[in-house]
Scaffold this motif. Structure first.
Motif, PDB file in Angstrom:
ATOM      1  N   GLU A 126      32.642  48.401  48.905  1.00 42.29           N
ATOM      2  CA  GLU A 126      32.902  47.600  50.106  1.00 42.29           C
ATOM      3  C   GLU A 126      31.978  48.007  51.247  1.00 42.29           C
ATOM      4  OE1 GLU A 126      36.579  46.579  53.194  1.00 42.29           O
ATOM      5  OE2 GLU A 126      36.949  47.775  51.393  1.00 42.29           O
ATOM      6  N   ILE A 127      31.833  49.303  51.468  1.00 41.14           N
ATOM      7  CA  ILE A 127      30.999  49.776  52.574  1.00 41.14           C
ATOM      8  C   ILE A 127      29.527  49.458  52.323  1.00 41.14           C
ATOM      9  CG2 ILE A 127      30.224  51.842  53.803  1.00 41.14           C
ATOM     10  CD1 ILE A 127      33.033  53.008  53.338  1.00 41.14           C
ATOM     11  N   LEU A 128      29.097  49.489  51.058  1.00 39.98           N
ATOM     12  CA  LEU A 128      27.715  49.173  50.719  1.00 39.98           C
ATOM     13  C   LEU A 128      27.421  47.680  50.845  1.00 39.98           C
ATOM     14  CD1 LEU A 128      27.182  51.486  47.620  1.00 39.98           C
ATOM     15  CD2 LEU A 128      25.917  51.614  49.779  1.00 39.98           C
ATOM     16  N   GLY A 129      28.440  46.875  51.061  1.00 39.99           N
ATOM     17  CA  GLY A 129      28.243  45.444  51.215  1.00 39.99           C
ATOM     18  C   GLY A 129      28.443  44.641  49.951  1.00 39.99           C
ATOM     19  N   ALA A 130      28.801  45.307  48.873  1.00 38.93           N
ATOM     20  CA  ALA A 130      29.077  44.598  47.626  1.00 38.93           C
ATOM     21  C   ALA A 130      30.487  44.018  47.672  1.00 38.93           C
ATOM     22  CB  ALA A 130      28.938  45.539  46.438  1.00 38.93           C
ATOM     23  N   THR A 131      30.695  42.944  46.940  1.00 41.01           N
ATOM     24  CA  THR A 131      32.041  42.388  46.806  1.00 41.01           C
ATOM     25  C   THR A 131      32.587  42.730  45.433  1.00 41.01           C
ATOM     26  OG1 THR A 131      31.068  40.280  46.115  1.00 41.01           O
ATOM     27  CG2 THR A 131      31.687  40.511  48.440  1.00 41.01           C
ATOM     28  N   LEU A 132      33.834  43.117  45.390  1.00 45.19           N
ATOM     29  CA  LEU A 132      34.503  43.495  44.144  1.00 45.19           C
ATOM     30  C   LEU A 132      35.617  42.507  43.862  1.00 45.19           C
ATOM     31  CD1 LEU A 132      35.218  45.400  41.780  1.00 45.19           C
ATOM     32  CD2 LEU A 132      36.584  46.747  43.411  1.00 45.19           C
ATOM     33  N   GLU A 133      35.533  41.869  42.734  1.00 46.70           N
ATOM     34  CA  GLU A 133      36.562  40.926  42.294  1.00 46.70           C
ATOM     35  C   GLU A 133      37.323  41.563  41.141  1.00 46.70           C
ATOM     36  OE1 GLU A 133      36.922  36.344  40.561  1.00 46.70           O
ATOM     37  OE2 GLU A 133      35.017  37.114  41.324  1.00 46.70           O
ATOM     38  N   ARG A 134      38.572  41.902  41.389  1.00 48.02           N
ATOM     39  CA  ARG A 134      39.388  42.565  40.370  1.00 48.02           C
ATOM     40  C   ARG A 134      40.111  41.523  39.522  1.00 48.02           C
ATOM     41  NH1 ARG A 134      40.676  48.150  42.046  1.00 48.02           N
ATOM     42  NH2 ARG A 134      39.900  48.500  44.155  1.00 48.02           N
ATOM     43  N   MET A 135      39.983  41.664  38.211  1.00 44.85           N
ATOM     44  CA  MET A 135      40.693  40.772  37.308  1.00 44.85           C
ATOM     45  C   MET A 135      42.143  41.226  37.148  1.00 44.85           C
ATOM     46  SD  MET A 135      38.531  38.509  36.682  1.00 44.85           S
ATOM     47  CE  MET A 135      39.363  37.612  35.369  1.00 44.85           C
ATOM     48  N   PRO A 136      43.047  40.345  36.740  1.00 46.94           N
ATOM     49  CA  PRO A 136      44.448  40.729  36.571  1.00 46.94           C
ATOM     50  C   PRO A 136      44.588  41.894  35.595  1.00 46.94           C
ATOM     51  CG  PRO A 136      44.196  38.349  36.425  1.00 46.94           C
ATOM     52  CD  PRO A 136      42.815  38.932  36.425  1.00 46.94           C
ATOM     53  N   PRO A 137      45.564  42.754  35.804  1.00 49.68           N
ATOM     54  CA  PRO A 137      45.744  43.903  34.910  1.00 49.68           C
ATOM     55  C   PRO A 137      46.077  43.467  33.490  1.00 49.68           C
ATOM     56  CG  PRO A 137      47.626  43.670  36.390  1.00 49.68           C
ATOM     57  CD  PRO A 137      46.588  42.716  36.867  1.00 49.68           C
ATOM     58  N   SER A 138      45.640  44.285  32.525  1.00 46.77           N
ATOM     59  CA  SER A 138      45.905  43.997  31.123  1.00 46.77           C
ATOM     60  C   SER A 138      45.953  45.298  30.350  1.00 46.77           C
ATOM     61  CB  SER A 138      44.817  43.084  30.543  1.00 46.77           C
ATOM     62  OG  SER A 138      44.983  42.928  29.149  1.00 46.77           O
ATOM     63  N   ASP A 139      46.901  45.399  29.417  1.00 45.14           N
ATOM     64  CA  ASP A 139      46.976  46.567  28.547  1.00 45.14           C
ATOM     65  C   ASP A 139      46.027  46.448  27.361  1.00 45.14           C
ATOM     66  OD1 ASP A 139      48.970  47.715  30.113  1.00 45.14           O
ATOM     67  OD2 ASP A 139      50.583  46.726  29.008  1.00 45.14           O
ATOM     68  N   ASP A 140      45.429  45.278  27.206  1.00 46.01           N
ATOM     69  CA  ASP A 140      44.527  45.003  26.094  1.00 46.01           C
ATOM     70  C   ASP A 140      43.090  45.112  26.596  1.00 46.01           C
ATOM     71  OD1 ASP A 140      42.861  43.786  24.169  1.00 46.01           O
ATOM     72  OD2 ASP A 140      44.510  42.533  23.433  1.00 46.01           O
ATOM     73  N   LEU A 141      42.367  46.149  26.162  1.00 44.38           N
ATOM     74  CA  LEU A 141      41.002  46.375  26.637  1.00 44.38           C
ATOM     75  C   LEU A 141      40.082  45.219  26.257  1.00 44.38           C
ATOM     76  CD1 LEU A 141      38.990  48.257  28.038  1.00 44.38           C
ATOM     77  CD2 LEU A 141      38.624  49.384  25.825  1.00 44.38           C
ATOM     78  N   ARG A 142      40.225  44.704  25.040  1.00 43.34           N
ATOM     79  CA  ARG A 142      39.392  43.578  24.620  1.00 43.34           C
ATOM     80  C   ARG A 142      39.626  42.377  25.531  1.00 43.34           C
ATOM     81  NH1 ARG A 142      36.776  41.461  20.098  1.00 43.34           N
ATOM     82  NH2 ARG A 142      37.195  43.335  18.887  1.00 43.34           N
ATOM     83  N   LEU A 143      40.899  42.089  25.819  1.00 45.90           N
ATOM     84  CA  LEU A 143      41.218  40.960  26.678  1.00 45.90           C
ATOM     85  C   LEU A 143      40.648  41.177  28.076  1.00 45.90           C
ATOM     86  CD1 LEU A 143      42.671  38.282  27.195  1.00 45.90           C
ATOM     87  CD2 LEU A 143      44.758  39.595  27.679  1.00 45.90           C
ATOM     88  N   ASP A 144      40.757  42.407  28.592  1.00 47.57           N
ATOM     89  CA  ASP A 144      40.244  42.703  29.932  1.00 47.57           C
ATOM     90  C   ASP A 144      38.749  42.468  30.008  1.00 47.57           C
ATOM     91  OD1 ASP A 144      40.319  44.026  32.651  1.00 47.57           O
ATOM     92  OD2 ASP A 144      39.060  45.461  31.583  1.00 47.57           O
ATOM     93  N   GLN A 145      37.992  42.989  29.048  1.00 48.66           N
ATOM     94  CA  GLN A 145      36.545  42.840  29.083  1.00 48.66           C
ATOM     95  C   GLN A 145      36.120  41.395  28.839  1.00 48.66           C
ATOM     96  OE1 GLN A 145      35.615  46.040  26.269  1.00 48.66           O
ATOM     97  NE2 GLN A 145      34.757  47.219  27.957  1.00 48.66           N
ATOM     98  N   SER A 146      36.823  40.713  27.964  1.00 46.27           N
ATOM     99  CA  SER A 146      36.505  39.308  27.707  1.00 46.27           C
ATOM    100  C   SER A 146      36.783  38.452  28.933  1.00 46.27           C
ATOM    101  CB  SER A 146      37.315  38.796  26.509  1.00 46.27           C
ATOM    102  OG  SER A 146      36.997  39.494  25.332  1.00 46.27           O
ATOM    103  N   ARG A 147      37.865  38.744  29.621  1.00 48.13           N
ATOM    104  CA  ARG A 147      38.192  38.009  30.847  1.00 48.13           C
ATOM    105  C   ARG A 147      37.095  38.167  31.893  1.00 48.13           C
ATOM    106  NH1 ARG A 147      44.430  39.641  32.264  1.00 48.13           N
ATOM    107  NH2 ARG A 147      45.523  37.996  31.087  1.00 48.13           N
ATOM    108  N   ARG A 148      36.590  39.392  32.027  1.00 50.97           N
ATOM    109  CA  ARG A 148      35.565  39.635  33.038  1.00 50.97           C
ATOM    110  C   ARG A 148      34.282  38.870  32.737  1.00 50.97           C
ATOM    111  NH1 ARG A 148      34.490  45.540  33.205  1.00 50.97           N
ATOM    112  NH2 ARG A 148      36.093  46.050  31.709  1.00 50.97           N
ATOM    113  N   VAL A 149      33.884  38.853  31.473  1.00 50.85           N
ATOM    114  CA  VAL A 149      32.689  38.116  31.093  1.00 50.85           C
ATOM    115  C   VAL A 149      32.895  36.619  31.306  1.00 50.85           C
ATOM    116  CG1 VAL A 149      31.182  37.505  29.161  1.00 50.85           C
ATOM    117  CG2 VAL A 149      31.894  39.885  29.477  1.00 50.85           C
ATOM    118  N   GLU A 150      34.060  36.120  30.944  1.00 49.77           N
ATOM    119  CA  GLU A 150      34.337  34.697  31.138  1.00 49.77           C
ATOM    120  C   GLU A 150      34.341  34.339  32.618  1.00 49.77           C
ATOM    121  OE1 GLU A 150      34.841  30.813  30.588  1.00 49.77           O
ATOM    122  OE2 GLU A 150      34.344  32.301  29.042  1.00 49.77           O
TER     123      GLU A 150
END
Length: 373
Positions: A126-150
Protein backbone atom coordinates in the motif's frame (compact mmCIF):
# COMPACT_ATOMS: atom_id res chain seq x y z
CA UNK A 1 31.70 -13.97 4.33
CA UNK A 2 32.57 -14.20 0.64
CA UNK A 3 30.83 -11.10 -0.67
CA UNK A 4 32.49 -7.82 -1.56
CA UNK A 5 30.71 -5.04 -3.43
CA UNK A 6 31.88 -1.81 -4.93
CA UNK A 7 29.86 1.35 -5.37
CA UNK A 8 28.13 0.17 -8.56
CA UNK A 9 25.87 -2.38 -6.83
CA UNK A 10 23.21 -4.29 -8.80
CA UNK A 11 23.98 -7.22 -11.08
CA UNK A 12 27.38 -5.73 -11.86
CA UNK A 13 28.57 -6.11 -8.27
CA UNK A 14 31.76 -8.15 -8.07
CA UNK A 15 32.04 -11.13 -5.79
CA UNK A 16 35.43 -12.03 -4.34
CA UNK A 17 36.39 -15.50 -3.15
CA UNK A 18 38.35 -15.75 0.10
CA UNK A 19 40.50 -18.87 0.33
CA UNK A 20 40.66 -18.93 4.11
CA UNK A 21 37.99 -18.83 6.77
CA UNK A 22 38.78 -15.64 8.66
CA UNK A 23 36.89 -12.91 10.46
CA UNK A 24 35.01 -10.87 7.81
CA UNK A 25 36.22 -7.63 9.43
CA UNK A 26 39.76 -8.49 8.36
CA UNK A 27 38.70 -7.83 4.76
CA UNK A 28 36.59 -4.69 5.17
CA UNK A 29 38.39 -1.88 3.37
CA UNK A 30 36.16 0.96 4.58
CA UNK A 31 34.37 1.53 1.26
CA UNK A 32 30.60 1.85 1.29
CA UNK A 33 28.69 1.85 -1.99
CA UNK A 34 25.85 4.34 -2.47
CA UNK A 35 22.92 2.93 -4.43
CA UNK A 36 20.50 4.87 -6.59
CA UNK A 37 17.52 2.82 -5.42
CA UNK A 38 16.82 0.28 -2.69
CA UNK A 39 16.44 -2.44 -5.32
CA UNK A 40 20.17 -2.13 -6.09
CA UNK A 41 20.95 -2.84 -2.46
CA UNK A 42 18.76 -5.91 -2.04
CA UNK A 43 18.52 -7.52 -5.48
CA UNK A 44 21.66 -9.64 -5.23
CA UNK A 45 22.54 -12.35 -2.73
CA UNK A 46 25.02 -12.20 0.09
CA UNK A 47 26.89 -15.52 -0.18
CA UNK A 48 27.80 -16.74 3.29
CA UNK A 49 30.22 -19.62 3.85
CA UNK A 50 28.89 -21.85 6.62
CA UNK A 51 31.59 -24.52 6.17
CA UNK A 52 34.47 -25.01 3.72
CA UNK A 53 32.13 -26.85 1.33
CA UNK A 54 28.79 -25.24 2.23
CA UNK A 55 27.60 -21.81 1.05
CA UNK A 56 24.27 -20.08 1.64
CA UNK A 57 23.03 -17.62 -1.01
CA UNK A 58 21.16 -15.33 1.35
CA UNK A 59 18.68 -12.89 -0.20
CA UNK A 60 16.54 -10.28 1.49
CA UNK A 61 13.94 -10.47 -1.30
CA UNK A 62 15.18 -12.89 -3.95
CA UNK A 63 12.67 -12.11 -6.70
CA UNK A 64 13.70 -8.45 -6.91
CA UNK A 65 16.47 -9.36 -9.37
CA UNK A 66 14.00 -11.36 -11.46
CA UNK A 67 11.39 -8.58 -11.44
CA UNK A 68 13.96 -5.92 -12.32
CA UNK A 69 15.32 -7.95 -15.21
CA UNK A 70 11.84 -8.59 -16.59
CA UNK A 71 10.67 -4.99 -16.24
CA UNK A 72 13.83 -3.58 -17.79
CA UNK A 73 13.47 -5.85 -20.82
CA UNK A 74 9.80 -4.93 -21.25
CA UNK A 75 10.70 -1.23 -21.10
CA UNK A 76 13.64 -1.59 -23.47
CA UNK A 77 11.51 -3.39 -26.08
CA UNK A 78 8.65 -0.90 -25.78
CA UNK A 79 6.24 -3.57 -24.55
CA UNK A 80 5.44 -1.32 -21.59
CA UNK A 81 5.98 2.38 -20.90
CA UNK A 82 6.35 4.44 -17.70
CA UNK A 83 2.92 4.93 -16.19
CA UNK A 84 1.59 1.55 -17.36
CA UNK A 85 0.06 -0.93 -14.90
CA UNK A 86 1.69 -4.31 -14.31
CA UNK A 87 -0.45 -7.05 -12.79
CA UNK A 88 0.23 -10.51 -11.46
CA UNK A 89 -0.87 -13.12 -8.95
CA UNK A 90 1.20 -13.42 -5.77
CA UNK A 91 0.80 -13.69 -2.04
CA UNK A 92 4.50 -13.54 -1.19
CA UNK A 93 7.84 -12.09 -2.15
CA UNK A 94 7.11 -11.69 -5.87
CA UNK A 95 4.38 -9.18 -4.97
CA UNK A 96 6.89 -7.09 -3.05
CA UNK A 97 9.56 -7.53 -5.73
CA UNK A 98 7.24 -6.37 -8.50
CA UNK A 99 6.01 -3.43 -6.42
CA UNK A 100 9.61 -2.34 -5.83
CA UNK A 101 10.49 -2.67 -9.51
CA UNK A 102 7.43 -0.58 -10.43
CA UNK A 103 8.39 2.00 -7.80
CA UNK A 104 11.83 2.29 -9.35
CA UNK A 105 10.67 2.67 -12.95
CA UNK A 106 7.55 4.78 -12.51
CA UNK A 107 5.00 2.04 -13.16
CA UNK A 108 1.75 1.12 -11.49
CA UNK A 109 1.38 -2.26 -9.83
CA UNK A 110 -1.72 -4.36 -9.14
CA UNK A 111 -1.44 -7.61 -7.18
CA UNK A 112 -4.13 -10.27 -7.02
CA UNK A 113 -3.41 -12.14 -3.81
CA UNK A 114 -5.05 -14.57 -1.45
CA UNK A 115 -6.85 -13.66 1.76
CA UNK A 116 -3.80 -14.93 3.66
CA UNK A 117 -1.45 -12.10 2.56
CA UNK A 118 0.08 -11.11 5.88
CA UNK A 119 -0.25 -7.61 7.27
CA UNK A 120 3.38 -6.57 6.89
CA UNK A 121 3.41 -7.32 3.16
CA UNK A 122 0.01 -5.72 2.60
CA UNK A 123 1.11 -2.53 4.34
CA UNK A 124 4.34 -2.36 2.33
CA UNK A 125 2.44 -2.76 -0.94
CA UNK A 126 0.00 0.00 0.00
CA UNK A 127 2.73 2.47 0.94
CA UNK A 128 4.68 1.67 -2.24
CA UNK A 129 1.61 2.63 -4.25
CA UNK A 130 0.64 -0.86 -5.35
CA UNK A 131 -2.95 -2.03 -5.10
CA UNK A 132 -3.69 -5.39 -3.50
CA UNK A 133 -6.85 -7.25 -4.41
CA UNK A 134 -7.51 -10.09 -1.99
CA UNK A 135 -9.51 -13.04 -3.25
CA UNK A 136 -12.10 -14.71 -0.98
CA UNK A 137 -10.61 -17.16 1.53
CA UNK A 138 -10.42 -20.82 0.55
CA UNK A 139 -9.15 -23.98 2.22
CA UNK A 140 -8.43 -25.41 -1.23
CA UNK A 141 -5.04 -24.21 -2.51
CA UNK A 142 -5.81 -25.24 -6.09
CA UNK A 143 -9.08 -23.32 -6.00
CA UNK A 144 -7.36 -20.26 -4.49
CA UNK A 145 -4.64 -20.13 -7.15
CA UNK A 146 -7.07 -20.83 -9.98
CA UNK A 147 -9.37 -18.07 -8.76
CA UNK A 148 -6.51 -15.57 -8.77
CA UNK A 149 -5.49 -16.42 -12.32
CA UNK A 150 -9.10 -16.23 -13.50
CA UNK A 151 -9.47 -12.85 -11.82
CA UNK A 152 -6.46 -11.55 -13.76
CA UNK A 153 -8.00 -12.77 -17.00
CA UNK A 154 -11.17 -10.81 -16.21
CA UNK A 155 -9.12 -7.72 -15.37
CA UNK A 156 -7.30 -7.91 -18.69
CA UNK A 157 -10.59 -8.20 -20.55
CA UNK A 158 -11.83 -5.07 -18.78
CA UNK A 159 -8.53 -3.18 -19.01
CA UNK A 160 -6.52 -4.46 -21.99
CA UNK A 161 -3.80 -1.85 -21.39
CA UNK A 162 -2.73 -3.74 -18.25
CA UNK A 163 0.35 -5.95 -18.70
CA UNK A 164 0.23 -9.40 -17.09
CA UNK A 165 3.71 -10.33 -15.86
CA UNK A 166 2.95 -14.08 -15.82
CA UNK A 167 5.70 -14.99 -13.37
CA UNK A 168 4.56 -18.62 -13.57
CA UNK A 169 4.86 -18.90 -17.35
CA UNK A 170 6.99 -16.16 -18.95
CA UNK A 171 10.68 -17.16 -19.33
CA UNK A 172 11.60 -13.48 -19.15
CA UNK A 173 11.86 -14.06 -15.39
CA UNK A 174 14.99 -16.16 -15.93
CA UNK A 175 16.94 -13.19 -17.28
CA UNK A 176 17.72 -11.44 -14.00
CA UNK A 177 19.08 -14.61 -12.42
CA UNK A 178 21.16 -15.39 -15.51
CA UNK A 179 22.90 -12.05 -14.90
CA UNK A 180 23.91 -13.23 -11.42
CA UNK A 181 25.19 -16.66 -12.42
CA UNK A 182 28.50 -15.36 -13.77
CA UNK A 183 29.27 -13.56 -10.53
CA UNK A 184 28.41 -16.67 -8.55
CA UNK A 185 30.72 -18.77 -10.73
CA UNK A 186 33.61 -16.38 -10.06
CA UNK A 187 32.91 -16.41 -6.33
CA UNK A 188 32.78 -20.18 -5.87
CA UNK A 189 35.88 -22.32 -5.44
CA UNK A 190 36.84 -24.48 -8.43
CA UNK A 191 35.17 -27.83 -8.92
CA UNK A 192 31.72 -29.39 -9.12
CA UNK A 193 28.73 -27.73 -7.46
CA UNK A 194 25.51 -29.03 -5.94
CA UNK A 195 22.85 -26.33 -6.11
CA UNK A 196 19.81 -26.66 -3.84
CA UNK A 197 16.68 -24.52 -3.66
CA UNK A 198 12.92 -24.36 -3.67
CA UNK A 199 11.57 -24.81 -7.19
CA UNK A 200 8.59 -22.45 -7.20
CA UNK A 201 8.27 -21.02 -10.71
CA UNK A 202 11.57 -22.65 -11.65
CA UNK A 203 13.28 -19.39 -12.65
CA UNK A 204 15.81 -19.03 -9.83
CA UNK A 205 17.16 -22.57 -9.53
CA UNK A 206 16.86 -23.13 -13.27
CA UNK A 207 18.65 -19.95 -14.30
CA UNK A 208 21.48 -20.35 -11.79
CA UNK A 209 22.03 -23.95 -12.91
CA UNK A 210 21.99 -22.97 -16.58
CA UNK A 211 24.41 -20.13 -15.96
CA UNK A 212 26.86 -22.21 -13.97
CA UNK A 213 26.76 -25.01 -16.52
CA UNK A 214 27.28 -22.49 -19.30
CA UNK A 215 30.44 -21.34 -17.48
CA UNK A 216 31.79 -24.89 -17.61
CA UNK A 217 30.74 -26.07 -14.15
CA UNK A 218 29.50 -29.58 -13.45
CA UNK A 219 26.26 -28.83 -11.58
CA UNK A 220 23.93 -31.17 -9.77
CA UNK A 221 20.60 -29.38 -9.32
CA UNK A 222 18.35 -30.44 -6.44
CA UNK A 223 14.86 -28.99 -6.20
CA UNK A 224 12.65 -28.73 -3.12
CA UNK A 225 8.88 -29.07 -3.20
CA UNK A 226 6.04 -29.03 -0.68
CA UNK A 227 3.74 -32.02 -0.56
CA UNK A 228 0.61 -31.39 -2.60
CA UNK A 229 2.44 -29.65 -5.45
CA UNK A 230 1.65 -30.86 -8.96
CA UNK A 231 4.97 -29.62 -10.39
CA UNK A 232 6.74 -32.92 -9.80
CA UNK A 233 3.73 -35.16 -9.25
CA UNK A 234 3.00 -34.97 -5.51
CA UNK A 235 -0.56 -33.68 -5.72
CA UNK A 236 -1.98 -36.78 -4.01
CA UNK A 237 0.19 -36.45 -0.89
CA UNK A 238 -0.94 -33.65 1.40
CA UNK A 239 0.78 -31.89 4.27
CA UNK A 240 -2.05 -30.46 6.44
CA UNK A 241 0.31 -27.92 8.06
CA UNK A 242 1.83 -26.70 4.79
CA UNK A 243 2.33 -22.91 4.63
CA UNK A 244 5.23 -22.83 2.15
CA UNK A 245 3.18 -22.87 -1.05
CA UNK A 246 5.60 -20.49 -2.75
CA UNK A 247 8.02 -23.32 -3.62
CA UNK A 248 5.35 -25.45 -5.30
CA UNK A 249 1.86 -25.18 -6.68
CA UNK A 250 -1.44 -26.92 -7.15
CA UNK A 251 -1.50 -25.61 -10.74
CA UNK A 252 0.98 -26.17 -13.56
CA UNK A 253 3.88 -23.73 -13.95
CA UNK A 254 5.16 -23.56 -17.52
CA UNK A 255 8.39 -21.88 -16.40
CA UNK A 256 9.66 -25.03 -14.67
CA UNK A 257 12.18 -26.82 -16.88
CA UNK A 258 11.99 -30.33 -15.44
CA UNK A 259 14.99 -31.61 -17.38
CA UNK A 260 17.36 -29.33 -15.42
CA UNK A 261 16.89 -31.20 -12.11
CA UNK A 262 18.65 -34.35 -10.97
CA UNK A 263 16.84 -34.88 -7.69
CA UNK A 264 13.69 -33.66 -5.93
CA UNK A 265 13.00 -33.48 -2.19
CA UNK A 266 9.50 -33.04 -0.75
CA UNK A 267 9.62 -31.43 2.71
CA UNK A 268 6.74 -31.04 5.17
CA UNK A 269 6.22 -27.98 7.35
CA UNK A 270 7.59 -29.52 10.55
CA UNK A 271 10.92 -30.43 8.93
CA UNK A 272 11.22 -27.10 7.11
CA UNK A 273 10.65 -25.37 10.44
CA UNK A 274 13.37 -27.47 12.05
CA UNK A 275 15.73 -26.47 9.26
CA UNK A 276 14.93 -22.76 9.59
CA UNK A 277 15.48 -22.82 13.35
CA UNK A 278 18.74 -24.75 12.94
CA UNK A 279 19.94 -22.32 10.25
CA UNK A 280 19.43 -19.38 12.60
CA UNK A 281 21.01 -21.20 15.53
CA UNK A 282 24.01 -22.48 13.54
CA UNK A 283 24.79 -19.46 11.38
CA UNK A 284 22.81 -16.44 12.60
CA UNK A 285 20.89 -16.36 9.28
CA UNK A 286 17.23 -15.54 9.90
CA UNK A 287 15.42 -16.93 6.87
CA UNK A 288 12.08 -18.43 5.87
CA UNK A 289 10.75 -21.95 5.68
CA UNK A 290 11.94 -22.73 2.17
CA UNK A 291 15.43 -21.70 3.32
CA UNK A 292 15.09 -24.06 6.25
CA UNK A 293 14.11 -26.90 3.93
CA UNK A 294 17.12 -26.11 1.71
CA UNK A 295 19.45 -26.10 4.71
CA UNK A 296 18.11 -29.48 5.84
CA UNK A 297 18.69 -30.99 2.40
CA UNK A 298 22.13 -29.36 2.13
CA UNK A 299 23.34 -30.94 5.36
CA UNK A 300 22.10 -34.32 4.20
CA UNK A 301 23.64 -33.91 0.75
CA UNK A 302 27.07 -32.92 2.11
CA UNK A 303 27.46 -36.28 3.76
CA UNK A 304 26.65 -38.10 0.53
CA UNK A 305 28.77 -36.17 -1.98
CA UNK A 306 32.19 -35.24 -0.60
CA UNK A 307 34.41 -33.16 -2.84
CA UNK A 308 31.62 -30.91 -4.07
CA UNK A 309 30.70 -27.37 -3.05
CA UNK A 310 27.09 -27.36 -1.84
CA UNK A 311 25.24 -24.08 -2.43
CA UNK A 312 21.72 -23.56 -1.11
CA UNK A 313 19.36 -20.66 -1.66
CA UNK A 314 17.71 -18.64 1.12
CA UNK A 315 15.18 -16.47 -0.77
CA UNK A 316 13.77 -14.29 2.02
CA UNK A 317 13.97 -13.40 5.69
CA UNK A 318 12.09 -15.17 8.45
CA UNK A 319 10.00 -12.25 9.71
CA UNK A 320 6.66 -13.42 8.35
CA UNK A 321 7.14 -16.84 9.95
CA UNK A 322 7.84 -15.71 13.52
CA UNK A 323 4.47 -16.77 14.92
CA UNK A 324 3.83 -19.74 12.64
CA UNK A 325 7.28 -21.31 12.88
CA UNK A 326 9.95 -19.70 15.04
CA UNK A 327 7.86 -19.21 18.18
CA UNK A 328 7.92 -22.99 18.72
CA UNK A 329 11.69 -23.26 18.24
CA UNK A 330 12.14 -25.29 21.44
CA UNK A 331 9.99 -28.07 20.00
CA UNK A 332 11.90 -28.79 16.79
CA UNK A 333 13.93 -32.00 16.46
CA UNK A 334 17.69 -31.97 15.77
CA UNK A 335 18.47 -32.07 12.07
CA UNK A 336 20.84 -35.00 12.50
CA UNK A 337 17.84 -37.13 13.51
CA UNK A 338 15.94 -36.42 10.28
CA UNK A 339 16.33 -38.60 7.18
CA UNK A 340 14.32 -38.81 3.96
CA UNK A 341 12.48 -41.78 2.57
CA UNK A 342 13.46 -42.84 -0.96
CA UNK A 343 10.62 -42.84 -3.47
CA UNK A 344 10.58 -44.42 -6.91
CA UNK A 345 7.09 -43.28 -7.94
CA UNK A 346 4.38 -40.86 -6.73
CA UNK A 347 2.56 -43.47 -4.65
CA UNK A 348 5.69 -43.90 -2.50
CA UNK A 349 5.85 -40.23 -1.44
CA UNK A 350 5.40 -39.98 2.31
CA UNK A 351 5.46 -37.06 4.72
CA UNK A 352 7.43 -35.57 6.33
CA UNK A 353 10.35 -36.01 3.90
CA UNK A 354 10.72 -37.94 0.66
CA UNK A 355 13.42 -37.88 -2.01
CA UNK A 356 13.50 -39.15 -5.58
CA UNK A 357 16.04 -39.18 -8.36
CA UNK A 358 14.47 -37.22 -11.19
CA UNK A 359 14.71 -38.49 -14.72
CA UNK A 360 13.94 -35.07 -16.19
CA UNK A 361 10.67 -36.13 -17.81
CA UNK A 362 7.50 -35.71 -15.79
CA UNK A 363 5.64 -38.34 -17.80
CA UNK A 364 8.18 -41.04 -16.88
CA UNK A 365 7.78 -40.31 -13.18
CA UNK A 366 3.99 -40.26 -13.40
CA UNK A 367 3.89 -43.62 -15.20
CA UNK A 368 6.34 -45.24 -12.79
CA UNK A 369 3.41 -46.26 -10.60
CA UNK A 370 2.12 -48.41 -13.46
CA UNK A 371 5.37 -50.31 -13.69
CA UNK A 372 5.49 -50.75 -9.91
CA UNK A 373 1.95 -52.16 -9.76
Amino acid sequence: MINSRGAAGGAEAMWRREDDLVCPDDHFDGRIGIHDHITDAIADPDPVRLAPDLICLRFEVMKVRSALGAVRQLLDTGTIRPGDTLVDSSSGIYALALALACHRYGLRCHIVGSATVEETLGTQLEILGATLERMPPSDDLRLDQSRRVERIRRLLAERPHYHWMRQYHDPIHYDGYHQLAGGLDRALPPGPVTLIGGVGTGASTGAFAEGLRGAGREVRLIGIQPFGSVTFGAEQTEDPDMIIAGIGSSIEFANVRHELYQQIHWIAFEYARAGAVALLRDSGIFAGLSSGAAYLVSRWERGRAPGRTVVFMAPDTGHRYVTAAFAAHREVPPLDDLVPRDACCPSELTTPWSVADWCGVAADWATADIGAA
